[in-house]
Design an enzyme around this catalytic site. Sequence first.
Site, PDB file in Angstrom:
ATOM      1  CD  GLU A 111      -5.421  -4.555  -3.592  1.00 56.95           C
ATOM      2  OE1 GLU A 111      -5.486  -4.162  -2.411  1.00 56.95           O
ATOM      3  OE2 GLU A 111      -4.389  -4.999  -4.107  1.00 56.95           O
ATOM      4  CB  SER A 114      -0.955  -0.046   1.191  1.00 57.18           C
ATOM      5  OG  SER A 114      -1.977   0.915   1.056  1.00 57.18           O
ATOM      6  CG  HIS A 162      -5.606  -2.639   0.712  1.00 56.26           C
ATOM      7  ND1 HIS A 162      -4.822  -2.528  -0.415  1.00 56.26           N
ATOM      8  CD2 HIS A 162      -5.114  -1.726   1.601  1.00 56.26           C
ATOM      9  CE1 HIS A 162      -3.903  -1.591  -0.217  1.00 56.26           C
ATOM     10  NE2 HIS A 162      -4.047  -1.104   1.005  1.00 56.26           N
TER      11      HIS A 162
END
Length: 545
Positions: A363, A244, A456
């Site tokens: 995600e 990320s 995610h």
Amino acid sequence: MCQTRDPPENMVKITRQLTASKGFVMTTRFRSLCLFLMLGVATPLFAQDNAPLVTTPQGKLIGEYASRNNRVSVFKGIPFAAPPVGQARWTPPQPAPGWTGERLATDFGPDCMQQPYPEGSFFYRPARVSSEDCLYLNVWTAAEENANKPVMVWFHGGALTRGSGAIDTYDGTELALKDVVLVTVNYRLGVFGYFAHPELIAESPNFSAGNYGILDQIQSLRWVQENIRAFGGDPSNVTIFGESAGAWSVHFLTASPLATGLFHKAIAQSGARMDTRVALDQQTSAGASASSSGTRLAELMGAADLAALRAMPARQLLDAAADHSFRTDGIVDGWVLPEQPFVQFSGGRQNPVPVLVGFNAEEGTTLGAGSSLPGTAAAYEERINAIYGDLADWVLEIYPSTDIRKSSLDSFRDSTFGWHMVTWANLTRHVQQPAYLYFFTHRPPGPMAQELGAYHASEIAYAFNTVHTLRNQPTAIDYRLGDVMSDYWVNFAHHGVPSAAGQPEWKPYSNAERNYLLIGAQISAEQNLLPDNWALFDRVMDRRR
């Protein structure tokens, strides 16, 4: 660390806070003595001679043995830069001073200044102490000094506003057992790490401001070059990796000429910045210049000048930035980031290193992408028309209104993560280096597995082989996948080629052969991942530049 007998846990914790958090140094003449702290009673807390000790160019460090395997030594809270406080707020990091005697390294340093995720948030975790004095790193190693093992340096995620190198999922024990030296790093976040202002530009010899978090990461890599041999690591074989915002950071480091030669391979999990970024002193399609945004924030906080901003208490500054929705991101400043990353990578001007990049199938499920869906097909199509204009029909072919939830999640995934990762893999050809692409589809266990999917950050525990930290009890499949996926990651760090015994060959990505690895309950080598989706977003992103 070998304890002569077990003191109460709260007393151990108090002692460690009094020592490690204040940079306690044990002088050499006490080397073979025990530390005492329990109501005046002589109760030995630890015997230093039975704890791991390393001698670095900074000084000697006393660590401890990993709780999960005493073959691994852990050294926590090592300063890699001087505290960026007072007049050093919003300045490039300076090397941390050394010490004499032996420094206790058994507790993580404080997190960098941040506001915790709200309770009830999917990513909420109990808050740790945070401070501006936060530039510390942590090392896990099973190697002897000068063993020349590959080094992996992890940069945490959290939108550049939250996070820490101290999270359980990032425990480096399992990777250290696979013959690498693992480092996790803290770096300045939010307004402390990415604030620009005309006065900061004026005082900078490089006419730059705002990328202090990236500069912290670069300083941590300099520390690795100077110190990692003491932990058995090879400074000429360093892999940076992150997820990320940590992957954004890896992307920025691959773009920054200041990081040249400090690392040799890069892994980015669900994050890159191939769209247009904010510039230091001019407006772009990403928005107002960073310096004008900084000026506006100062005005809203009633700070007359830079001196007033530096005098502001850290908590007050943090809260005010949040109240005024201060935007945090890397800044194209002409020094740390010399140009827009997409332009730079298209021209082959990035650091020439092999890369391993990829993203997850769902995600958006934990990022709010499914929380405010249109109620009807007509409303969904209206939204698509508003966003994409004359490209809307093309978008609706790929993300149809017949399944609003799936189409919304897939389009979010592809525009926010997938296109960036595939584009990075594709553009790596310009520096004649291999790129390896993955698509993670495994659904971690739990009652919401079907709804959340491969959400995610769900892949991190598998890459670190720390599936025991998952929210729900892992299955045999999870343990096997963690072992295999971490093998791919570690072998990439070793040799520049991701591999795992008995598993499919992971071939490099190219325009001619668009290879990728599908990482699910079963792993398979595939080709041509969603090519129509990337063609669409090539057009979309080109229009937005």
